[in-house]
Scaffold this motif. Sequence first.
Motif, short mmCIF file in Angstrom:
data_model
loop_
_atom_site.label_atom_id
_atom_site.label_comp_id
_atom_site.label_asym_id
_atom_site.label_seq_id
_atom_site.Cartn_x
_atom_site.Cartn_y
_atom_site.Cartn_z
N VAL A 1 -5.51 2.52 0.72
CA VAL A 1 -4.39 2.82 -0.16
C VAL A 1 -4.05 1.63 -1.05
CG1 VAL A 1 -1.95 3.49 -0.27
CG2 VAL A 1 -3.43 4.42 1.54
N SER A 2 -4.00 1.88 -2.36
CA SER A 2 -3.51 0.89 -3.32
C SER A 2 -2.23 1.41 -3.94
CB SER A 2 -4.55 0.63 -4.41
OG SER A 2 -5.67 -0.04 -3.87
N LEU A 3 -1.18 0.58 -3.90
CA LEU A 3 0.13 1.01 -4.34
C LEU A 3 0.71 0.01 -5.33
CD1 LEU A 3 2.68 2.83 -4.11
CD2 LEU A 3 3.39 1.35 -2.20
N ALA A 4 1.13 0.50 -6.49
CA ALA A 4 1.86 -0.32 -7.46
C ALA A 4 3.24 0.28 -7.65
CB ALA A 4 1.10 -0.36 -8.79
N VAL A 5 4.28 -0.54 -7.50
CA VAL A 5 5.66 -0.06 -7.63
C VAL A 5 6.51 -1.12 -8.33
CG1 VAL A 5 5.65 1.47 -5.61
CG2 VAL A 5 6.21 -0.94 -5.33
N GLY B 1 -6.14 -1.67 1.86
CA GLY B 1 -5.67 -1.33 0.52
C GLY B 1 -5.11 -2.54 -0.19
N ASP B 2 -4.17 -2.27 -1.10
CA ASP B 2 -3.61 -3.34 -1.93
C ASP B 2 -2.22 -2.92 -2.39
OD1 ASP B 2 -3.53 -5.75 -3.36
OD2 ASP B 2 -4.28 -4.78 -5.17
N THR B 3 -1.37 -3.88 -2.64
CA THR B 3 -0.05 -3.61 -3.24
C THR B 3 0.17 -4.58 -4.40
OG1 THR B 3 1.02 -5.10 -1.65
CG2 THR B 3 0.98 -2.76 -1.10
N THR B 4 0.88 -4.10 -5.41
CA THR B 4 1.17 -4.94 -6.56
C THR B 4 2.40 -4.41 -7.28
OG1 THR B 4 0.20 -5.95 -8.55
CG2 THR B 4 -0.26 -3.62 -8.18
N ALA B 5 2.93 -5.22 -8.18
CA ALA B 5 4.11 -4.82 -8.94
C ALA B 5 3.68 -4.11 -10.22
CB ALA B 5 4.95 -6.05 -9.29
N ALA B 6 4.50 -3.15 -10.65
CA ALA B 6 4.22 -2.40 -11.87
C ALA B 6 5.53 -1.82 -12.41
CB ALA B 6 3.22 -1.29 -11.62
#
Length: 292
Positions: free
Chosen positions: A82-86, A112-117
């Motif tokens: 899961v990759s999530l950008a929030v 997965g990965d998480t990042t800001a968006a």
Amino acid sequence: MRLSELGEVGLLTELERRGLAQRIENDGAVLDGGMVVTQDALVENVHFVLDWTSWRDLGYKAAAVNISDLAASGAAPEALIVSLAVPPDTEAAHVLELYEGLNEPGVPILGGDTTAAERVYLSVTAAGRAERIPGRAGAVPGDRLVVTGSLGASAAGYLCLKEGIASPLVEAHLRPPLRVEEGRALAREAHALIDISDGLAADAGHIARRSRCRIVIDLEDVPVADGVAEIAERFGRDVWELACGFGEDYELLAAVSEPAGLTAVGRCEVGSGVEIRLGGKVVPLKGWEHFR
């Protein structure tokens, strides 16, 4: 040429023609040992609206649409990445709720990965394994085209959500069915197999194009979900547009020698393209295509 003119199918065709992408004709990438890998992304205000989608429902749907691609490959799911950008000001509780939804189908999340968006972007990669993968290219004249369930509920549910109307059809849009067992059973015998994500009209077209055959669909035989006709009338929409042109039903569509208890909606013939008929007359129906 702009993507709005080329369309998603045209873009994929051009990528293949130039050798920039390979073996992209099926619902998932097929690797050695029957391993199938697929990926789908959900983008805020394109695939979902948070005003009417809970974080848990969003997580469930993101998992389900990827598992659907595995089902269309006859694969048993083994893992999700899961990759999530929030946006940074997103409540942590919302993200935890999203992951609870992702876990509901029972397939482990292994990374997965998480990042800001600036807005929510959720991409899931699903991996599974299949004994036999029919793909989209094996349909032959004489095959029957069958579906695993009824259609149109997701489209009707979407209209209800958009207009703030309470309806049991909303569940079909927010929480697609999981057809893993049906997919594995179909994969043993089907000549071609796909999930209905872009609408019956469009997805039948994918089989016709890859199999180099003609598909004829009789709308009288298409199983329409309960309540869809009433919603279509309420909003002044054509019931066949909702059942065959909207997509996101995530039922399975297969080309088989015999229906074997499933609903037959059409047949494969010599030729090319898709012809949709109602009362013997051709009906111009198209499914969803990104960029257009």
